[in-house]
Scaffold this motif. Structure first.
Motif, PDB file in Angstrom:
ATOM      1  N   ASP A  18       0.839  -1.208   0.000  1.00 28.85           N
ATOM      2  CA  ASP A  18       0.000   0.000   0.000  1.00 28.85           C
ATOM      3  C   ASP A  18       0.873   1.257   0.000  1.00 28.85           C
ATOM      4  O   ASP A  18       0.613   2.219  -0.732  1.00 28.85           O
ATOM      5  N   VAL A  19       1.912   1.236   0.867  1.00 28.45           N
ATOM      6  CA  VAL A  19       2.792   2.399   0.982  1.00 28.45           C
ATOM      7  C   VAL A  19       3.516   2.636  -0.340  1.00 28.45           C
ATOM      8  O   VAL A  19       3.636   3.778  -0.817  1.00 28.45           O
ATOM      9  N   ALA A  20       3.989   1.562  -0.966  1.00 30.96           N
ATOM     10  CA  ALA A  20       4.684   1.697  -2.249  1.00 30.96           C
ATOM     11  C   ALA A  20       3.769   2.296  -3.305  1.00 30.96           C
ATOM     12  O   ALA A  20       4.175   3.172  -4.081  1.00 30.96           O
ATOM     13  N   ASP A  21       2.523   1.837  -3.327  1.00 36.10           N
ATOM     14  CA  ASP A  21       1.570   2.349  -4.321  1.00 36.10           C
ATOM     15  C   ASP A  21       1.270   3.827  -4.119  1.00 36.10           C
ATOM     16  O   ASP A  21       1.134   4.591  -5.083  1.00 36.10           O
ATOM     17  N   ARG A  22       1.172   4.275  -2.857  1.00 35.59           N
ATOM     18  CA  ARG A  22       0.735   5.637  -2.567  1.00 35.59           C
ATOM     19  C   ARG A  22       1.868   6.659  -2.555  1.00 35.59           C
ATOM     20  O   ARG A  22       1.624   7.853  -2.708  1.00 35.59           O
ATOM     21  N   THR A  23       3.094   6.186  -2.333  1.00 35.87           N
ATOM     22  CA  THR A  23       4.215   7.130  -2.222  1.00 35.87           C
ATOM     23  C   THR A  23       5.244   6.975  -3.332  1.00 35.87           C
ATOM     24  O   THR A  23       6.062   7.877  -3.540  1.00 35.87           O
ATOM     25  N   GLY A  24       5.259   5.823  -3.978  1.00 34.86           N
ATOM     26  CA  GLY A  24       6.279   5.572  -4.976  1.00 34.86           C
ATOM     27  C   GLY A  24       7.581   5.087  -4.376  1.00 34.86           C
ATOM     28  O   GLY A  24       8.563   4.861  -5.100  1.00 34.86           O
ATOM     29  N   ILE A  25       7.616   4.900  -3.052  1.00 33.30           N
ATOM     30  CA  ILE A  25       8.811   4.372  -2.400  1.00 33.30           C
ATOM     31  C   ILE A  25       8.919   2.890  -2.714  1.00 33.30           C
ATOM     32  O   ILE A  25       7.965   2.132  -2.528  1.00 33.30           O
ATOM     33  N   ASN A  26      10.072   2.464  -3.187  1.00 29.72           N
ATOM     34  CA  ASN A  26      10.284   1.074  -3.542  1.00 29.72           C
ATOM     35  C   ASN A  26      10.018   0.156  -2.350  1.00 29.72           C
ATOM     36  O   ASN A  26      10.426   0.448  -1.237  1.00 29.72           O
ATOM     37  N   ASN A  27       9.321  -0.962  -2.592  1.00 26.50           N
ATOM     38  CA  ASN A  27       8.994  -1.904  -1.524  1.00 26.50           C
ATOM     39  C   ASN A  27      10.246  -2.406  -0.820  1.00 26.50           C
ATOM     40  O   ASN A  27      10.281  -2.534   0.408  1.00 26.50           O
ATOM     41  N   ALA A  28      11.297  -2.707  -1.583  1.00 30.72           N
ATOM     42  CA  ALA A  28      12.540  -3.197  -0.984  1.00 30.72           C
ATOM     43  C   ALA A  28      13.181  -2.117  -0.107  1.00 30.72           C
ATOM     44  O   ALA A  28      13.732  -2.407   0.958  1.00 30.72           O
ATOM     45  N   THR A  29      13.098  -0.867  -0.559  1.00 31.04           N
ATOM     46  CA  THR A  29      13.640   0.239   0.233  1.00 31.04           C
ATOM     47  C   THR A  29      12.895   0.366   1.558  1.00 31.04           C
ATOM     48  O   THR A  29      13.512   0.542   2.619  1.00 31.04           O
ATOM     49  N   LEU A  30      11.578   0.272   1.500  1.00 30.97           N
ATOM     50  CA  LEU A  30      10.780   0.358   2.718  1.00 30.97           C
ATOM     51  C   LEU A  30      11.123  -0.781   3.674  1.00 30.97           C
ATOM     52  O   LEU A  30      11.222  -0.575   4.889  1.00 30.97           O
ATOM     53  N   TYR A  31      11.310  -1.978   3.128  1.00 27.85           N
ATOM     54  CA  TYR A  31      11.692  -3.128   3.950  1.00 27.85           C
ATOM     55  C   TYR A  31      12.996  -2.853   4.678  1.00 27.85           C
ATOM     56  O   TYR A  31      13.133  -3.095   5.877  1.00 27.85           O
ATOM     57  N   ARG A  32      13.980  -2.335   3.958  1.00 27.21           N
ATOM     58  CA  ARG A  32      15.284  -2.071   4.558  1.00 27.21           C
ATOM     59  C   ARG A  32      15.190  -0.987   5.623  1.00 27.21           C
ATOM     60  O   ARG A  32      15.851  -1.067   6.663  1.00 27.21           O
ATOM     61  N   ILE A  33      14.355   0.025   5.400  1.00 26.36           N
ATOM     62  CA  ILE A  33      14.164   1.081   6.404  1.00 26.36           C
ATOM     63  C   ILE A  33      13.543   0.491   7.665  1.00 26.36           C
ATOM     64  O   ILE A  33      13.986   0.763   8.783  1.00 26.36           O
TER      65      ILE A  33
END
Length: 271
Positions: A18-33
């Motif tokens: 959901d976050v990736a779709d709404r912000t454009g932040i890569n899913n893998a990047t979000l996982y690492r954060i």
């Protein structure tokens, strides 16, 4: 910061997708954060706080954490040279309240002498350059400051007897290492136990692991497993329960601290 961002996302009932779709932040990047393996850029952090509906107080705290995390303390000179997973592990270790470490083949990193650490690193990383070896040795020795800081880390280390019998670096190195373990075991914040060969098969033979908990009750407990396929950071309740149970079993089959110290003393005399 990683734990707080995970909590905010969960409170907003959003998946990483959901976050990736709404912000454009890569899913893998979000996982690492969220696994504390990467520090979010200011723009990324602002987007996440906006999406999650963070309060002003939460935003202030997160921005302060984001700014403070850029320092990396003593680790900063080595950050670009050490593997990312290792720097993440050191960061967790520096913040932990208690570390429960089982090792089947090595002396725990927090209890290694410099000569032993150098011999181990050279042995397991035969293709590493001299510079890489020395950087890792320095990082490993400086990690040990967590045992002597004003509010020291509580370390409970259990080792298979193989760890203290394997001739790493030669007899002189192992004698010094065993003597260091004897001294370390006298510290009030350190508990050392050995599992003698005579115990036979035990649950720790599946491999080494580290279980950490943290001063803030809201910070999730963490299990770290170093595998040939890569380092794993485990956080699910089922995984934490499983490794807690394993450590309790190892505590039960290991020699008590006093008998372990006597076994170490015998190693000092024979190596």
């Amino acid at each position: 910061m990683a734990a707080e961002l995970r909590r905010l996302r969960a409170a907003a009932n959003l998946t990483r997708e959901d976050v990736a779709d709404r912000t454009g932040i890569n899913n893998a990047t979000l996982y690492r954060i969220e696994k504390a393996r990467a520090r979010p850029q200011k723009r990324t952090l602002q987007a996440l706080m906006e999406l999650y509906g963070a309060t002003e107080a939460q935003r202030t705290d997160l921005v302060a954490m984001q700014s403070g995390s850029q320092g990396q303390g003593w680790l900063r000179p080595y950050h670009s040279e050490l593997p990312e997973e290792y720097t993440a592990y050191i960061g967790f270790e520096s913040e932990a309240r208690t570390v429960r470490n089982y090792e089947s083949l090595f002396i725990p990193g927090l209890a290694q002498t410099e000569p032993y650490a150098r011999a181990v690193i050279r042995g397991v990383l035969p293709k590493a350059s001299q510079k890489e070896v020395e950087q890792r040795v320095q990082a490993r020795i400086e990690r040990q400051a967590v045992l002597t800081k004003p509010n020291p880390l509580q370390l409970w280390a259990i080792m298979d007897e193989a760890a203290v019998r394997r001739m790493v670096g030669g007899p002189a190195v192992m004698r010094e290492q065993a003597q260091h373990l004897v001294r370390l075991a006298d510290e009030p914040n350190v508990t050392l136990q050995l599992i003698p060969f005579g115990t036979g098969a035990h649950t720790g033979m599946t491999g080494s692991f580290v279980h950490m908990d943290f001063p803030d009750a809201q910070d999730p407990e963490l299990v770290y497993v170093d595998t040939p396929a890569g380092d794993l950071f485990l956080e699910s309740e089922a995984e934490i329960r499983r490794y807690k149970s394993m450590f309790e079993h190892l505590q039960a089959v290991a020699l008590g601290p006093g008998d372990s110290a006597r076994l170490l003393d015998s190693v000092c005399r024979t190596e």
